[in-house]
Enzyme design. Structure first.
Site, PDB file in Angstrom:
ATOM      1  N   PRO A  96       0.822  -1.412  -0.104  1.00  0.00           N
ATOM      2  CG  PRO A  96      -0.163  -1.143   2.192  1.00  0.00           C
ATOM      3  CD  PRO A  96       0.625  -2.074   1.093  1.00  0.00           C
ATOM      4  CG  ASN A  97      -0.030   4.276   1.151  1.00  0.00           C
ATOM      5  OD1 ASN A  97      -1.269   4.754   0.812  1.00  0.00           O
ATOM      6  ND2 ASN A  97       0.013   3.731   2.456  1.00  0.00           N
ATOM      7  NE  ARG A 125       4.016   6.892   1.478  1.00  0.00           N
ATOM      8  CZ  ARG A 125       4.077   5.617   2.043  1.00  0.00           C
ATOM      9  NH1 ARG A 125       4.961   4.599   0.793  1.00  0.00           N
ATOM     10  NH2 ARG A 125       3.941   5.290   3.313  1.00  0.00           N
ATOM     11  CE1 TYR A 164       8.904   5.082   2.545  1.00  0.00           C
ATOM     12  CE2 TYR A 164       7.240   6.861   2.890  1.00  0.00           C
ATOM     13  CZ  TYR A 164       7.861   5.956   3.453  1.00  0.00           C
ATOM     14  OH  TYR A 164       7.488   5.056   4.266  1.00  0.00           O
ATOM     15  CG  ASN A 171       8.503  -2.075   0.497  1.00  0.00           C
ATOM     16  OD1 ASN A 171       7.636  -2.239   1.449  1.00  0.00           O
ATOM     17  ND2 ASN A 171       9.111  -1.076   0.165  1.00  0.00           N
ATOM     18  CB  ALA A 226       1.551   0.133   6.441  1.00  0.00           C
ATOM     19  CD  GLU A 279      10.844  -7.578   6.243  1.00  0.00           C
ATOM     20  OE1 GLU A 279      11.317  -8.427   6.795  1.00  0.00           O
ATOM     21  OE2 GLU A 279      10.409  -6.443   6.726  1.00  0.00           O
ATOM     22  CG  HIS A 288      11.126  -2.206   4.754  1.00  0.00           C
ATOM     23  ND1 HIS A 288       9.652  -2.400   4.796  1.00  0.00           N
ATOM     24  CD2 HIS A 288      11.319  -3.137   5.346  1.00  0.00           C
ATOM     25  CE1 HIS A 288       9.093  -3.275   5.206  1.00  0.00           C
ATOM     26  NE2 HIS A 288      10.279  -3.987   5.777  1.00  0.00           N
ATOM     27  NE  ARG A 334      10.151   5.979   8.376  1.00  0.00           N
ATOM     28  CZ  ARG A 334       9.189   5.900   7.483  1.00  0.00           C
ATOM     29  NH1 ARG A 334       9.104   5.043   6.642  1.00  0.00           N
ATOM     30  NH2 ARG A 334       7.959   6.704   7.636  1.00  0.00           N
TER      31      ARG A 334
HETATM   32  C1  DQA Z   1       8.352   0.951   3.812  1.00  0.00           C
HETATM   33  C2  DQA Z   1       8.301   1.270   5.363  1.00  0.00           C
HETATM   34  C3  DQA Z   1       6.941   0.968   5.988  1.00  0.00           C
HETATM   35  O1  DQA Z   1       6.996   1.400   7.391  1.00  0.00           O
HETATM   36  C4  DQA Z   1       6.097   1.982   5.116  1.00  0.00           C
HETATM   37  O2  DQA Z   1       4.689   1.970   6.006  1.00  0.00           O
HETATM   38  C5  DQA Z   1       6.042   2.071   4.119  1.00  0.00           C
HETATM   39  C6  DQA Z   1       7.084   1.909   3.156  1.00  0.00           C
HETATM   40  C7  DQA Z   1       9.572   1.361   3.241  1.00  0.00           C
HETATM   41  O3  DQA Z   1       9.759   0.800   2.105  1.00  0.00           O
HETATM   42  O4  DQA Z   1      10.390   2.070   3.681  1.00  0.00           O
HETATM   43  O5  DQA Z   1       4.848   2.282   3.178  1.00  0.00           O
HETATM   44  O6  DQA Z   1       8.075  -0.349   3.715  1.00  0.00           O
END
Ligand code: DQA
Length: 154
Positions: A21-22, A29, A34, A83, A86, A107, A109, A116
């Site tokens: 998501p997102n 964003r 990011y 990835n 959240a 995994e 990020h 964070r």
């Molecule tokens: C994320 C880190 C997560 O905590 C966050 O909710 C994201 C992006 C990252 O790629 O840094 O949406 O996965």
């Protein structure tokens, strides 16, 4: 096709990148966290610098769609870079899906989740993945691809 080409073709590995998501809003964003590059643009350069790997991409904001994609690809693809955004910190269901499939999952990020908020320090996925990469910007994906290559001994 020459024999060399056939061998080259047979060796080609299929890697799927799944973004949660997102992450469709990358480049727009929270650019301070990011970055300002869209994932589509980053993916183009990742694909062109890895011509021997077939890289496919899937993004969804919906937990169940990510689970369905893991089920659908997790017995045929050679590797998955995930990835879960959240959902990393909340989803036992995605973690169970990663555990249920045969394809190795890394995994990823973009940000360093350990630098964070506390709620981002927990990953439900990590234990079911072959490894985790966090904090290298979009190049976390490039590093994950290299790690998968070595893991799969391409
Ligand atoms: C994320 C880190 C997560 O905590 C966050 O909710 C994201 C992006 C990252 O790629 O840094 O949406 O996965």
């Amino acid at each position: 096709m020459s024999e060399n080409r056939v061998n080259e073709f047979e060796k080609m590995k299929n890697i799927l990148i799944i973004n949660g998501p997102n992450l469709n809003l990358l480049g727009v964003r929270e650019k301070n966290i990011y970055g300002s590059i869209s994932f589509e643009n980053y993916l183009k350069s990742l694909i062109s610098s890895n011509p021997k790997i077939n890289i496919e991409y899937f993004q969804s904001n919906i937990e169940g769609e990510i689970i369905n994609k893991l089920h659908e690809s997790g017995f045929t693809f050679d590797g998955i870079i995930l990835n879960a955004a959240a959902y990393t910190h909340t989803s036992i269901a995605i973690s169970d899906a990663v555990k249920a499939i045969k394809t190795p999952v890394i995994e990823v990020h973009i940000s360093n989740i350990f630098a964070r908020e506390n709620y981002r320090h927990v990953s439900y996925l990590g234990a079911n993945c072959i490894g985790s990469i966090s904090g290298f910007g979009l190049d976390s994906y490039k590093i994950a691809l290299k790690a998968l290559e070595d893991y799969l001994k391409l």
